[in-house]
Design an enzyme around this catalytic site. Sequence first.
Site, mmCIF file in Angstrom:
data_model
loop_
_atom_site.group_PDB
_atom_site.id
_atom_site.type_symbol
_atom_site.label_atom_id
_atom_site.label_comp_id
_atom_site.label_asym_id
_atom_site.label_seq_id
_atom_site.Cartn_x
_atom_site.Cartn_y
_atom_site.Cartn_z
ATOM 1 N N GLU A 256 0.837 -1.209 0.000
ATOM 2 C CA GLU A 256 0.000 0.000 0.000
ATOM 3 C C GLU A 256 0.867 1.253 0.000
ATOM 4 O O GLU A 256 2.081 1.199 0.142
ATOM 5 C CB GLU A 256 -0.898 0.033 1.247
ATOM 6 C CG GLU A 256 -2.317 -0.487 1.036
ATOM 7 C CD GLU A 256 -3.180 0.456 0.207
ATOM 8 O OE1 GLU A 256 -2.666 1.465 -0.322
ATOM 9 O OE2 GLU A 256 -4.379 0.173 0.079
ATOM 10 N N ASN B 92 -10.077 4.768 1.895
ATOM 11 C CA ASN B 92 -9.152 4.650 0.763
ATOM 12 C C ASN B 92 -9.378 5.811 -0.201
ATOM 13 O O ASN B 92 -10.239 6.662 0.015
ATOM 14 C CB ASN B 92 -9.366 3.319 0.024
ATOM 15 C CG ASN B 92 -8.518 2.193 0.583
ATOM 16 O OD1 ASN B 92 -7.310 2.342 0.779
ATOM 17 N ND2 ASN B 92 -9.148 1.063 0.855
ATOM 18 N N ASP C 185 -10.114 1.078 -4.225
ATOM 19 C CA ASP C 185 -9.039 1.077 -3.234
ATOM 20 C C ASP C 185 -8.313 2.417 -3.316
ATOM 21 O O ASP C 185 -8.942 3.459 -3.387
ATOM 22 C CB ASP C 185 -8.117 -0.122 -3.464
ATOM 23 C CG ASP C 185 -7.420 -0.565 -2.188
ATOM 24 O OD1 ASP C 185 -6.691 0.251 -1.587
ATOM 25 O OD2 ASP C 185 -7.569 -1.730 -1.794
#
Length: 286
Positions: free
Chosen positions: A15, A143, A193
Site C-alpha cells: 500500500e 481509501n 481502493d
Amino acid sequence: MSAEVFDDRRCILGEGPLWHPERQQLFWFDIMRHRLLSRDASGPLEWRFDEPISAAGWVDTDTLLIASASALWRFDLRDGSKTQLCGLEQDNPVTRSNDGRADPWGGFWIGTMGRNAERDAGAIYRFYQGKLHKLFGEITIPNAICFAPDRSCAYFTDTSTQKVMRVALDSDGWPDGAPAIFLDLSDDGLNPDGAVVAKDGTLWIGQWGAARVAAYAPDGAFLRAVDVPGLHATCPAFGGADFRTLYVTSARQGLSADVAHDQSPHGQTFAVHGVTEGRPEPRVIL
C-alpha cells in the site's frame, strides 16, 4: 501497454506508494509486516517498524511523514530515526492507519480502520499546521484519498460501500459542504481502493479483486483500465523523471492459501510506462 514488475518482493498488503520528487525514488509499505520498502541504485531497501505502517508524505530530501497504527511520525531516511508528531487514535487498540496522502496546502489526510475491518470503526483526519483534525467518521475501510489539480475538491472512499465520494474544499483546504457520490461501482461489483489524480484531473483508482487500475474523467465517466498481474491492485502513484510511469502496489491478503504462498505475482509492485502525465506529490509542511 502492459505492466512490468518493478519490485518482486511479495507484500501481504502492499500500500501507500509515494514517489519522492527530490530523491527520484519510490517508497511503499507492506502494512501487515510493518515494513517501509524502496529501491535505489544499490538495490532493494527496507525499514522495519514495531506496528503497522501504511502511508507517507515527503517533508524534505531526507525526511518523510509516516502514518502508523498509533501515530504520525517524522522519519529520517539517513539513519532510520523517528520522532512522534502526534498520536493517532492511541486510545483505541481496535484501529490502525490505512490510506493517506499530502494535500496541496501542505497538510496530510490519513484514514483509520479496524484491524479486522470492523464496521464503521474508522475515520479520516487532516494533519495541518501541527494539529490533527477529524474530518469524517464511521468509515469501515478508508481509501482513495486524493485531490483535484485545481484544489477544488478531495476524493475518498469507504471501500465497503463501493462508492467514491467527492467533497468541495475551501481556500484553506477544509471540506466545504457534505461529500457527494462521485462514482458508484456497486453495479459493476468493483471495490475501490487507493487512488491518485493525474495532471489532467483524471482519477486513477486501484480496484481490489479486479487486477486493474481504472481511469475516470472529472465528470465520473469511465475512460479505460490498465491490467496488472496482481489480483488485488491496491494503490497507484505517478513517478519517474517525467511522471509518466504509473506504479501500482498489490496484496495477497485474502487469497486462498495455495495462491498466497506460491510464486505468483500477487503482492508485488508494478510499473506501467507512458500511461499519462501525473503530478509530483506536494510537500508536507510540518
